[in-house]
Write a protein that holds these residues in place. Structure first.
Motif, short mmCIF file in Angstrom:
data_model
loop_
_atom_site.label_atom_id
_atom_site.label_comp_id
_atom_site.label_asym_id
_atom_site.label_seq_id
_atom_site.Cartn_x
_atom_site.Cartn_y
_atom_site.Cartn_z
N VAL A 1 0.85 -1.20 0.00
CA VAL A 1 0.00 0.00 0.00
C VAL A 1 0.88 1.25 0.00
CG1 VAL A 1 -1.65 1.36 1.35
CG2 VAL A 1 -2.03 -1.09 1.04
N LEU A 2 1.89 1.30 0.88
CA LEU A 2 2.77 2.47 0.93
C LEU A 2 3.54 2.64 -0.38
CD1 LEU A 2 4.18 2.26 4.56
CD2 LEU A 2 2.44 3.82 3.68
N SER A 3 4.00 1.55 -0.96
CA SER A 3 4.72 1.61 -2.22
C SER A 3 3.85 2.17 -3.34
CB SER A 3 5.22 0.21 -2.58
OG SER A 3 5.87 0.22 -3.82
N GLU A 4 2.62 1.72 -3.41
CA GLU A 4 1.70 2.19 -4.45
C GLU A 4 1.31 3.65 -4.23
OE1 GLU A 4 0.94 0.73 -7.28
OE2 GLU A 4 2.11 -1.04 -6.73
N LEU A 5 1.12 4.05 -2.97
CA LEU A 5 0.82 5.46 -2.68
C LEU A 5 1.99 6.35 -3.10
CD1 LEU A 5 -0.93 5.07 0.77
CD2 LEU A 5 -2.00 5.97 -1.31
N LEU A 6 3.21 5.93 -2.78
CA LEU A 6 4.40 6.69 -3.15
C LEU A 6 4.51 6.80 -4.68
CD1 LEU A 6 7.04 8.11 -2.36
CD2 LEU A 6 8.13 5.85 -2.34
N SER A 7 4.30 5.69 -5.37
CA SER A 7 4.37 5.69 -6.84
C SER A 7 3.34 6.62 -7.46
CB SER A 7 4.15 4.27 -7.38
OG SER A 7 5.21 3.43 -7.01
N ALA A 8 2.19 6.77 -6.80
CA ALA A 8 1.13 7.62 -7.31
C ALA A 8 1.31 9.09 -6.91
CB ALA A 8 -0.22 7.12 -6.82
N GLY A 9 2.38 9.39 -6.14
CA GLY A 9 2.65 10.78 -5.78
C GLY A 9 2.16 11.20 -4.41
#
Length: 108
Positions: free
Chosen positions: A16-24
């Motif tokens: 979840v954190l990785s995807e949030l970071l990737s999305a900005g």
């Protein structure tokens, strides 16, 4: 601005954190929490667990980013194709003001 408070399974936090970071969306506060949901705990054999470990993620985002953040959390915190009890909850609350302590600037 809104506060997105999500309570999810510990094993889902990394993705979840990785995807949030990737999305900005890099800014997040993470806390270990314990509790139970509607299922009122879990019974395994003779042992009843009513305090189940979870992780709480706190994020303050602009109103227009809320739906994107919720979509990402829902997609990556869910277990299985149809989801399962204990996958978590997301709560949205209004934020009236925010300040950066070091710069004294208002807003995100």
């Amino acid at each position: 601005m809104v506060l997105v408070r999500s309570i999810i399974r510990p094993d889902k936090v990394g993705v979840v954190l990785s995807e949030l970071l990737s999305a900005g969306y890099p800014a997040v506060t993470k806390m270990d929490v314990y509790g139970r949901g509607k299922q009122k705990g879990v019974k395994v054999g003779d042992v009843f667990y009513d305090e189940i470990p979870k992780e709480m993620l706190l994020m303050v985002v602009n109103d227009e980013d809320k739906d994107d953040v919720v979509r990402i959390i829902m997609k990556y915190a869910r277990t299985g194709e149809n989801g399962n009890f204990g996958d978590g909850r997301i709560f949205i609350s209004p934020v009236e003001e925010a300040y950066t302590v070091s710069t004294k600037k208002q807003g995100l």
